[in-house]
Design an enzyme around this catalytic site. Structure first.
Site, short mmCIF file in Angstrom:
data_model
loop_
_atom_site.label_atom_id
_atom_site.label_comp_id
_atom_site.label_asym_id
_atom_site.label_seq_id
_atom_site.Cartn_x
_atom_site.Cartn_y
_atom_site.Cartn_z
CB CYS A 35 -0.90 -0.02 1.24
SG CYS A 35 -1.81 1.51 1.54
CB CYS A 68 -2.89 3.82 -5.64
SG CYS A 68 -4.23 2.97 -4.75
#
Length: 274
Positions: free
Chosen positions: A61, A197
Site C-alpha cells: 500500500c 496506488c
C-alpha cells in the site's frame, strides 16, 4: 484488495516461499485517513502478521508505505523484533518504485554541482491524496535524479471506486479526467508514469489508453518483486518457509470473496478472519 496485485507477482516470483496475506477490508482504503490513524492501522496489521508467523512484511500500500513505514521501522520494529525473538522486518513498496523510476539504487544520492540541467524529463505519479501530500516521490526522486521532475496527481476516490467494483465506463471517465488534469498542470503529458496506488494496477489499461501511446508506466508489482529478490539475496537471515503455503486473512467479512477480489488475484479466494 490492491495489495493482491503485488502479492500475485510475489507468489509467481517466489513459488516455494510461504505467504500470509492480510486484507484490511474493514478500514480500506487508507488514502483519505489522517496520518496517526494510518500509522495505528498499519502497526496493528503488521502485529497480526507477525503473530501469524510472518518474518518479512511487505506493505503493499503506497499510503501506508509513505506515511507509516519510516516511523514503524525506527521506533516499533526493533521492539517487535525483541518481543518475537526472531529476525523480522517491515518493508514498503515506494523504495522499489523509485529505484525503477530512476534506475538508481536506494543508497545512491546525486552529487550537486550547481550546473544547469539542459534536459528534464517529467514523471507523473497517480496516487491517493495522502501519498501526494507526503511528497515522498518528489523528494526521493529529486535526491537521485536532478534531471527528473515529478508531478503527483491525487486521485481521491478512485481506489474506493475500484474497491466497490465500479463499471469500466465510470472508471474510464475518472482516469481520463486525472490524466488530463496532470497534462494541464505540466503543460504536456509526462515522459513516464507511476501508478502509485496498488489498486490502480487493475485499471492499468485505462491509464495506458489515456496516456500517449508508448508512454512507459512503472508497474509496482514487478518493481517490488525485483527489489525483494535482491533484498533476500543480501539478507539470508530471514526464514521464508519452503512449503508454498498460501494463507489469506481479512479484517472484513471472512469466507468466499467477491468476483472483484478474484479479478485482483486471478482466481477465486476464500479469506479467514484476521
Amino acid at each position: 484488495m490492491g495489495g493482491l496485485t503485488v502479492h500475485r507477482e510475489l507468489t509467481r516470483r517466489f513459488p516455494d516461499r510461504d505467504f500470509v496475506y492480510l486484507a484490511d477490508q474493514a478500514n480500506a482504503p487508507y488514502g483519505g485517513r489522517g496520518g496517526e490513524e494510518i500509522v495505528d492501522l498499519t502497526r496493528a496489521g503488521c502485529e497480526r502478521l507477525f503473530e501469524a508467523g510472518a518474518n518479512v512484511i511487505v506493505l503493499a500500500c503506497n499510503t501506508a508505505s509513505a506515511i507509516a513505514l519510516r516511523r514503524l521501522q525506527q521506533s516499533w520494529v526493533p521492539e517487535a523484533r525483541a518481543r518475537h525473538g526472531r529476525p523480522i522486518n517491515v518493508l514498503g513498496i515506494i523504495v522499489p518504485t523509485i529505484e525503477a523510476a530512476t534506475g538508481m539504487p536506494w543508497d545512491y544520492e546525486a552529487e550537486r554541482h550547481g550546473e544547469k540541467i539542459e534536459a528534464i524529463d517529467v514523471t507523473g505519479v497517480f496516487c491517493t491524496a495522502a501519498t501526494a501530500m507526503s511528497r515522498v516521490y518528489e523528494i526521493e526522486i529529486d535526491k537521485r535524479r536532478e534531471d527528473l521532475a515529478v508531478f503527483s496527481e491525487p486521485c481521491p476516490g478512485l481506489a474506493g471506486l475500484i474497491e466497490l467494483g465500479a463499471p469500466a465506463e465510470e472508471l474510464k471517465v475518472v482516469v481520463d479526467d486525472h490524466v488530463d488534469a496532470l497534462r494541464r498542470r505540466i503543460g504536456r503529458h509526462p515522459d513516464q508514469a507511476i501508478l502509485g496506488c496498488t489498486h490502480y494496477e487493475i485499471v492499468a489499461d485505462l491509464f495506458a489508453a489515456a496516456l500517449p501511446p508508448g508512454t512507459p508506466v512503472i508497474h509496482q508489482p514487478t518493481a517490488v518483486a525485483d527489489a525483494l529478490d535482491r533484498y533476500f539475496q543480501r539478507h539470508p537471515e530471514y526464514d521464508l518457509g519452503g512449503s508454498g503455503r498460501r494463507d489469506f486473512l481479512t479484517s472484513g467479512k471472512a469466507g468466499p470473496q467477491s468476483d472483484l477480489v478474484s479479478q485482483f488475484w486471478g482466481a477465486p479466494l476464500t479469506f479467514a478472519p484476521a
